[in-house]
Enzyme design. Sequence first.
Site, PDB file in Angstrom:
ATOM      1  CG  HIS A  94      22.796   6.515  22.223  1.00  0.00           C
ATOM      2  ND1 HIS A  94      23.803   5.818  21.571  1.00  0.00           N
ATOM      3  CD2 HIS A  94      21.712   6.450  21.398  1.00  0.00           C
ATOM      4  CE1 HIS A  94      23.357   5.375  20.426  1.00  0.00           C
ATOM      5  NE2 HIS A  94      22.090   5.740  20.289  1.00  0.00           N
ATOM      6  CB  ILE A 181      43.045   8.599  22.823  1.00  0.00           C
ATOM      7  CG1 ILE A 181      43.916   8.628  21.576  1.00  0.00           C
ATOM      8  CG2 ILE A 181      41.916   7.576  22.645  1.00  0.00           C
ATOM      9  CD1 ILE A 181      44.675   7.347  21.316  1.00  0.00           C
ATOM     10  CB  THR A 184      39.170  12.791  20.818  1.00  0.00           C
ATOM     11  OG1 THR A 184      40.119  11.709  20.738  1.00  0.00           O
ATOM     12  CG2 THR A 184      39.921  14.108  20.842  1.00  0.00           C
ATOM     13  N   GLY A 185      38.156  10.226  22.593  1.00  0.00           N
ATOM     14  CA  GLY A 185      37.661   8.886  22.335  1.00  0.00           C
ATOM     15  C   GLY A 185      37.996   8.458  20.913  1.00  0.00           C
TER      16      GLY A 185
END
Length: 332
Positions: A94, A181, A184-185
Amino acid sequence: MQVFFETEKGYNRNMPLIEAVPNISEGTDQNIISHIVFAAQTAGACVLNVDSNADANRTVITLAGEPQKVVQSAFALIQKAAELIDMRTQKGVHPRLGATDVCPLVPVRDISIQETAKLADELARRVANKLNIPVYLYEENAREKTRRNLAFIRRGEYESLPEKLRTLSPDYGPQTWNESIAKTGATVIGARKFLIAFNMSLNTQDVATARKMAAQLREKDGGLKCVKAIGWDMPAYRCAQVSCNLTDFTQTGLAEVFETCKKLAAAHGLKITAGELIGLVPQDALLQAGKFYAPNEKNTAALLNAAVENLLLNKLRPFNTQERVLEQVLEI
């Protein structure tokens, strides 16, 4: 799939009601998923539904309640997901941009989309400021027309973030790639109308054919209005699927999507073996499909059954309308 609904911690029936549908990038580790769900559940809103898929490596969680309680629970969920999910090692079929990939807020009762958008903005600011996560606004909260579309923001997925932060600045939060980041994105937040995620399994594992069919279905390539679609492989089901998002079922309903996909499948010598709804579905969407398949039927339960049977919703697992229809879960 797990279902949670606690009426004693639920909502005041005289208050406005919204739902949040955060999608997290974890669909295999039930311990992680349970901790994330628990964080949301204990923050004030009701957790109505948890729908995980290992191949997609994704879980769709439905929260509902009074607006501020839902905002609190969505924040708690995003915080816990950022703590427990490491995007540096996350893989799945996904598309995804971060640990909490997307968190839409949806008006349910006695609240406008504009008021819901203000709540989404509040949530986005808090996620950016408190958690140092880049946040992109979409749908009703988008500041540019192109950013209304989640697919536009998510193009290139997590792997594109180092460059994306420079070329497509987030609306809130840090704009420079760093190790925080990297873990976590980014997250996409906004208010929107009800969206129905509807997957159709084919009697083939040929993903290329599923992708061709998806291209013929989706609006941007000349297909059905208000339909987004992709084709992917579902090894757990031993099949390829055409995965659709219906962004406005009043424009294009489940029956039209299913019947169009069935014709496309037949053109390739294939057939649809199962339909799959992800998360909760508005009752009107199933009634609309039931009236298509049983036009002379007046009974609500019979119409819902006609939709479930003809859309093949009970082929992969039992489909219980009391657990899967939003109004029945909320008892409104």
